[in-house]
Design a protein around this motif. Structure first.
Motif, PDB file in Angstrom:
ATOM      1  N   ALA A 298      13.434   6.267  -2.962  1.00  0.00           N
ATOM      2  CA  ALA A 298      12.053   6.202  -3.401  1.00  0.00           C
ATOM      3  C   ALA A 298      11.529   7.585  -3.798  1.00  0.00           C
ATOM      4  O   ALA A 298      10.786   7.710  -4.754  1.00  0.00           O
ATOM      5  CB  ALA A 298      11.182   5.592  -2.308  1.00  0.00           C
ATOM      6  N   ALA A 299      11.920   8.612  -3.030  1.00  0.00           N
ATOM      7  CA  ALA A 299      11.453   9.969  -3.330  1.00  0.00           C
ATOM      8  C   ALA A 299      11.945  10.423  -4.703  1.00  0.00           C
ATOM      9  O   ALA A 299      11.195  11.023  -5.474  1.00  0.00           O
ATOM     10  CB  ALA A 299      11.916  10.939  -2.254  1.00  0.00           C
ATOM     11  N   ARG A 300      13.203  10.113  -5.021  1.00  0.00           N
ATOM     12  CA  ARG A 300      13.770  10.530  -6.307  1.00  0.00           C
ATOM     13  C   ARG A 300      13.131   9.790  -7.481  1.00  0.00           C
ATOM     14  O   ARG A 300      13.131  10.281  -8.600  1.00  0.00           O
ATOM     15  CB  ARG A 300      15.280  10.326  -6.318  1.00  0.00           C
ATOM     16  N   SER A 301      12.591   8.610  -7.221  1.00  0.00           N
ATOM     17  CA  SER A 301      11.976   7.847  -8.308  1.00  0.00           C
ATOM     18  C   SER A 301      10.489   8.150  -8.464  1.00  0.00           C
ATOM     19  O   SER A 301       9.803   7.494  -9.231  1.00  0.00           O
ATOM     20  CB  SER A 301      12.198   6.347  -8.091  1.00  0.00           C
ATOM     21  N   GLY A 302       9.981   9.155  -7.736  1.00  0.00           N
ATOM     22  CA  GLY A 302       8.612   9.608  -7.953  1.00  0.00           C
ATOM     23  C   GLY A 302       7.574   9.127  -6.967  1.00  0.00           C
ATOM     24  O   GLY A 302       6.382   9.361  -7.173  1.00  0.00           O
ATOM     25  N   ASP A 303       7.980   8.485  -5.897  1.00  0.00           N
ATOM     26  CA  ASP A 303       7.031   8.021  -4.889  1.00  0.00           C
ATOM     27  C   ASP A 303       6.531   9.232  -4.098  1.00  0.00           C
ATOM     28  O   ASP A 303       7.282   9.825  -3.317  1.00  0.00           O
ATOM     29  CB  ASP A 303       7.716   7.015  -3.970  1.00  0.00           C
ATOM     30  N   ALA A 304       5.262   9.599  -4.285  1.00  0.00           N
ATOM     31  CA  ALA A 304       4.703  10.813  -3.674  1.00  0.00           C
ATOM     32  C   ALA A 304       4.732  10.766  -2.158  1.00  0.00           C
ATOM     33  O   ALA A 304       4.954  11.795  -1.505  1.00  0.00           O
ATOM     34  CB  ALA A 304       3.277  11.036  -4.169  1.00  0.00           C
ATOM     35  N   GLN A 305       4.533   9.591  -1.580  1.00  0.00           N
ATOM     36  CA  GLN A 305       4.562   9.471  -0.127  1.00  0.00           C
ATOM     37  C   GLN A 305       5.983   9.711   0.404  1.00  0.00           C
ATOM     38  O   GLN A 305       6.180  10.392   1.409  1.00  0.00           O
ATOM     39  CB  GLN A 305       4.049   8.102   0.300  1.00  0.00           C
ATOM     40  N   ALA A 306       6.969   9.188  -0.277  1.00  0.00           N
ATOM     41  CA  ALA A 306       8.364   9.409   0.100  1.00  0.00           C
ATOM     42  C   ALA A 306       8.737  10.878  -0.101  1.00  0.00           C
ATOM     43  O   ALA A 306       9.462  11.463   0.712  1.00  0.00           O
ATOM     44  CB  ALA A 306       9.284   8.500  -0.706  1.00  0.00           C
ATOM     45  N   GLN A 307       8.238  11.482  -1.179  1.00  0.00           N
ATOM     46  CA  GLN A 307       8.504  12.899  -1.425  1.00  0.00           C
ATOM     47  C   GLN A 307       7.911  13.762  -0.311  1.00  0.00           C
ATOM     48  O   GLN A 307       8.540  14.714   0.154  1.00  0.00           O
ATOM     49  CB  GLN A 307       7.928  13.317  -2.783  1.00  0.00           C
ATOM     50  N   LEU A 308       6.712  13.408   0.134  1.00  0.00           N
ATOM     51  CA  LEU A 308       6.091  14.114   1.248  1.00  0.00           C
ATOM     52  C   LEU A 308       6.957  13.986   2.499  1.00  0.00           C
ATOM     53  O   LEU A 308       7.218  14.979   3.188  1.00  0.00           O
ATOM     54  CB  LEU A 308       4.690  13.562   1.520  1.00  0.00           C
ATOM     55  N   ALA A 309       7.435  12.782   2.775  1.00  0.00           N
ATOM     56  CA  ALA A 309       8.258  12.554   3.964  1.00  0.00           C
ATOM     57  C   ALA A 309       9.541  13.392   3.920  1.00  0.00           C
ATOM     58  O   ALA A 309       9.924  14.007   4.928  1.00  0.00           O
ATOM     59  CB  ALA A 309       8.588  11.062   4.100  1.00  0.00           C
ATOM     60  N   VAL A 310      10.183  13.437   2.770  1.00  0.00           N
ATOM     61  CA  VAL A 310      11.406  14.233   2.632  1.00  0.00           C
ATOM     62  C   VAL A 310      11.077  15.717   2.817  1.00  0.00           C
ATOM     63  O   VAL A 310      11.768  16.439   3.532  1.00  0.00           O
ATOM     64  CB  VAL A 310      12.089  13.980   1.264  1.00  0.00           C
ATOM     65  N   GLY A 311       9.996  16.175   2.183  1.00  0.00           N
ATOM     66  CA  GLY A 311       9.586  17.572   2.327  1.00  0.00           C
ATOM     67  C   GLY A 311       9.302  17.941   3.768  1.00  0.00           C
ATOM     68  O   GLY A 311       9.727  18.997   4.254  1.00  0.00           O
ATOM     69  N   LEU A 312       8.604  17.070   4.489  1.00  0.00           N
ATOM     70  CA  LEU A 312       8.301  17.330   5.900  1.00  0.00           C
ATOM     71  C   LEU A 312       9.558  17.297   6.759  1.00  0.00           C
ATOM     72  O   LEU A 312       9.674  18.058   7.726  1.00  0.00           O
ATOM     73  CB  LEU A 312       7.257  16.341   6.409  1.00  0.00           C
TER      74      LEU A 312
END
Length: 127
Positions: free
Chosen positions: A1-15
């Motif tokens: 999900a993070a790779r497909s642009g989901d900002a919430q998933a990107q936040l989770a990966v970043g954290l």
């Protein structure tokens, strides 16, 4: 999900990269994912990402130069989206002149906003 642009998933990966709990700690990867989330997200998701980018910038981590002015820009973006910790950090900068021109009136307003949101340190400083 993070790779497909989901900002919430990107936040989770970043954290995850930031904390080192679910993945090996890597401030560079954390900053990259948090940037994506801050730019592509909205509301609390973007606010949390921007706050964490400000903290990285303030400490000079994740490939970011230690720069209080740039950190305050991230804190201001997060504060505008309702982040109490960002409001507190920005207020601290405005009170001390860390990377910003001193502005006691604006700092007190930000402290009160953060205190009203339940931020404990802001509650102590705001009185």
């Amino acid at each position: 999900a993070a790779r497909s642009g989901d900002a919430q998933a990107q936040l989770a990966v970043g954290l995850d990269y930031l904390s080192g709990k679910a993945r090996s700690q890597d401030f560079f990867k954390a900053a990259a994912w948090l940037r994506k989330s801050a730019k592509g997200g909205s509301g609390a998701t973007a606010a949390r990402a921007a706050f964490n980018l400000g903290a990285l910038q303030l400490r000079g981590q994740g490939g970011m130069l230690r720069n209080a002015t740039a950190a305050n820009d991230w804190f201001a973006a997060a504060a505008a989206k309702g982040s109490a910790p960002a409001r507190y950090q920005l207020a601290a900068s405005l009170l001390t002149g860390r990377g910003a021109e001193k502005d006691e009136g604006r700092a007190i307003a930000l402290l009160r906003q953060a205190a009203d949101q339940g931020h404990a340190k802001a509650q102590l400083r705001a009185g």
